[in-house]
Design a protein around this motif. Structure first.
Motif, PDB file in Angstrom:
ATOM      1  N   ARG A   7     -56.234  31.673  53.972  1.00  0.00           N
ATOM      2  CA  ARG A   7     -57.448  32.399  53.930  1.00  0.00           C
ATOM      3  C   ARG A   7     -58.516  31.410  53.798  1.00  0.00           C
ATOM      4  NH1 ARG A   7     -58.675  37.381  51.806  1.00  0.00           N
ATOM      5  NH2 ARG A   7     -60.505  37.537  50.538  1.00  0.00           N
ATOM      6  N   CYS A   8     -59.525  31.722  54.844  1.00  0.00           N
ATOM      7  CA  CYS A   8     -60.619  30.643  54.640  1.00  0.00           C
ATOM      8  C   CYS A   8     -61.653  30.782  53.642  1.00  0.00           C
ATOM      9  CB  CYS A   8     -61.170  30.930  56.222  1.00  0.00           C
ATOM     10  SG  CYS A   8     -62.716  29.835  56.441  1.00  0.00           S
ATOM     11  N   LEU A   9     -62.094  29.802  53.001  1.00  0.00           N
ATOM     12  CA  LEU A   9     -63.128  30.056  51.925  1.00  0.00           C
ATOM     13  C   LEU A   9     -64.306  30.520  52.399  1.00  0.00           C
ATOM     14  CD1 LEU A   9     -61.905  26.801  50.148  1.00  0.00           C
ATOM     15  CD2 LEU A   9     -61.385  28.998  49.707  1.00  0.00           C
ATOM     16  N   HIS A  10     -64.670  30.776  53.569  1.00  0.00           N
ATOM     17  CA  HIS A  10     -65.948  31.242  54.111  1.00  0.00           C
ATOM     18  C   HIS A  10     -66.064  32.735  53.960  1.00  0.00           C
ATOM     19  CE1 HIS A  10     -68.898  32.189  57.681  1.00  0.00           C
ATOM     20  NE2 HIS A  10     -69.557  32.114  56.537  1.00  0.00           N
ATOM     21  N   GLN A  11     -65.181  33.488  54.828  1.00  0.00           N
ATOM     22  CA  GLN A  11     -64.986  34.878  54.715  1.00  0.00           C
ATOM     23  C   GLN A  11     -63.580  35.398  54.931  1.00  0.00           C
ATOM     24  OE1 GLN A  11     -67.781  36.543  57.634  1.00  0.00           O
ATOM     25  NE2 GLN A  11     -69.491  35.833  56.370  1.00  0.00           N
ATOM     26  N   GLY A  12     -62.509  34.594  54.532  1.00  0.00           N
ATOM     27  CA  GLY A  12     -61.203  35.021  54.429  1.00  0.00           C
ATOM     28  C   GLY A  12     -60.566  34.940  55.801  1.00  0.00           C
ATOM     29  N   GLY A  13     -60.970  34.407  56.877  1.00  0.00           N
ATOM     30  CA  GLY A  13     -60.297  34.193  58.150  1.00  0.00           C
ATOM     31  C   GLY A  13     -59.058  33.363  58.040  1.00  0.00           C
ATOM     32  N   PRO A  14     -58.205  33.545  59.168  1.00  0.00           N
ATOM     33  CA  PRO A  14     -56.964  32.920  59.296  1.00  0.00           C
ATOM     34  C   PRO A  14     -57.117  31.423  59.548  1.00  0.00           C
ATOM     35  CG  PRO A  14     -57.082  34.132  61.009  1.00  0.00           C
ATOM     36  CD  PRO A  14     -58.433  34.379  60.366  1.00  0.00           C
ATOM     37  N   VAL A  49     -59.879  23.835  62.323  1.00  0.00           N
ATOM     38  CA  VAL A  49     -61.054  24.468  62.361  1.00  0.00           C
ATOM     39  C   VAL A  49     -60.835  26.008  62.276  1.00  0.00           C
ATOM     40  CG1 VAL A  49     -62.794  25.049  63.830  1.00  0.00           C
ATOM     41  CG2 VAL A  49     -61.926  22.722  63.898  1.00  0.00           C
ATOM     42  N   CYS A  50     -61.404  26.600  61.355  1.00  0.00           N
ATOM     43  CA  CYS A  50     -61.070  28.289  61.232  1.00  0.00           C
ATOM     44  C   CYS A  50     -61.534  28.772  62.621  1.00  0.00           C
ATOM     45  CB  CYS A  50     -61.979  28.757  60.071  1.00  0.00           C
ATOM     46  SG  CYS A  50     -61.664  30.617  59.998  1.00  0.00           S
ATOM     47  N   PRO A  51     -60.702  29.768  63.216  1.00  0.00           N
ATOM     48  CA  PRO A  51     -60.850  30.278  64.372  1.00  0.00           C
ATOM     49  C   PRO A  51     -62.266  31.357  64.047  1.00  0.00           C
ATOM     50  CG  PRO A  51     -59.039  31.130  63.433  1.00  0.00           C
ATOM     51  CD  PRO A  51     -59.299  30.203  62.593  1.00  0.00           C
ATOM     52  N   TRP A  52     -62.492  32.067  63.124  1.00  0.00           N
ATOM     53  CA  TRP A  52     -63.583  32.816  62.959  1.00  0.00           C
ATOM     54  C   TRP A  52     -64.876  32.315  63.294  1.00  0.00           C
ATOM     55  CZ3 TRP A  52     -62.350  37.139  58.505  1.00  0.00           C
ATOM     56  CH2 TRP A  52     -61.262  38.014  59.187  1.00  0.00           C
ATOM     57  N   HIS A  53     -65.257  31.263  62.338  1.00  0.00           N
ATOM     58  CA  HIS A  53     -66.817  30.842  62.497  1.00  0.00           C
ATOM     59  C   HIS A  53     -66.741  29.458  62.556  1.00  0.00           C
ATOM     60  CE1 HIS A  53     -66.665  34.523  60.064  1.00  0.00           C
ATOM     61  NE2 HIS A  53     -67.472  35.210  60.980  1.00  0.00           N
ATOM     62  N   GLY A  54     -65.539  28.661  62.759  1.00  0.00           N
ATOM     63  CA  GLY A  54     -65.748  27.309  62.845  1.00  0.00           C
ATOM     64  C   GLY A  54     -65.706  26.453  61.582  1.00  0.00           C
TER      65      GLY A  54
HETATM   66  S1  FES Z   1     -63.858  32.855  58.056  1.00  0.00           S
HETATM   67 FE1  FES Z   1     -63.499  30.883  58.438  1.00  0.00          FE
HETATM   68  S2  FES Z   1     -65.279  30.158  59.267  1.00  0.00           S
HETATM   69 FE2  FES Z   1     -65.771  31.965  58.514  1.00  0.00          FE
END
Ligand code: FES
Length: 122
Positions: A43-50, A83-88
């Motif tokens: 769970r990414c600390l930005h917006q929860g991406g994988p 690198v988070c695939p949602w927003h990098g």
């Molecule tokens: S949710 Fe991972 S970079 Fe935005």
């Protein structure tokens, strides 16, 4: 503490990610880089991406001249980021520390390898 069998060592190549569901609404991603295994909350600390499903790349270093003008970029061969695939957003593979927000850190889990099998320790 509990050990969850994730798979055989030979099941993992450099692009393999095994996502383990753990507890209620919680996923942990297990990945192999070289001969090492890593496990982080998926769970990414930005917006929860994988985040654990992202690529692993060398930390980007920008080379500056004396007047701080960019002369180009190189990729570290020793410091790796996932690198988070949602927003990098990038996270240090060894520590889970966020590259752009160092006060943030992914939750890391121990991984145990025993007799050719990979276990997630939770
Ligand atoms: S949710 Fe991972 S970079 Fe935005």
């Amino acid at each position: 503490m509990a050990e969850i069998l994730v798979g055989e060592v030979d099941d993992f190549d450099q692009d393999t990610r095994v996502i383990v569901e753990w507890g209620t609404n919680h996923e942990v991603g297990v990945l192999r880089v070289g001969d090492e295994f890593f496990a982080y909350s998926n769970r990414c600390l930005h917006q929860g991406g994988p985040v654990c499903e992202g690529i692993v790349i060398g930390k980007v270093n920008v080379n500056l001249d004396n007047e701080k003008r960019a002369l180009g970029r190189t990729f570290s061969t020793t410091e790796l980021h996932i690198v988070c695939p949602w927003h990098g957003w990038e996270f240090d593979l060894e520590t889970g520390q966020c590259a752009s927000e160092p006060s943030l850190r992914l939750r890391k889990f121990p991984v145990k390898v025993d007799d050719g099998r990979v276990y997630l320790v939770v």
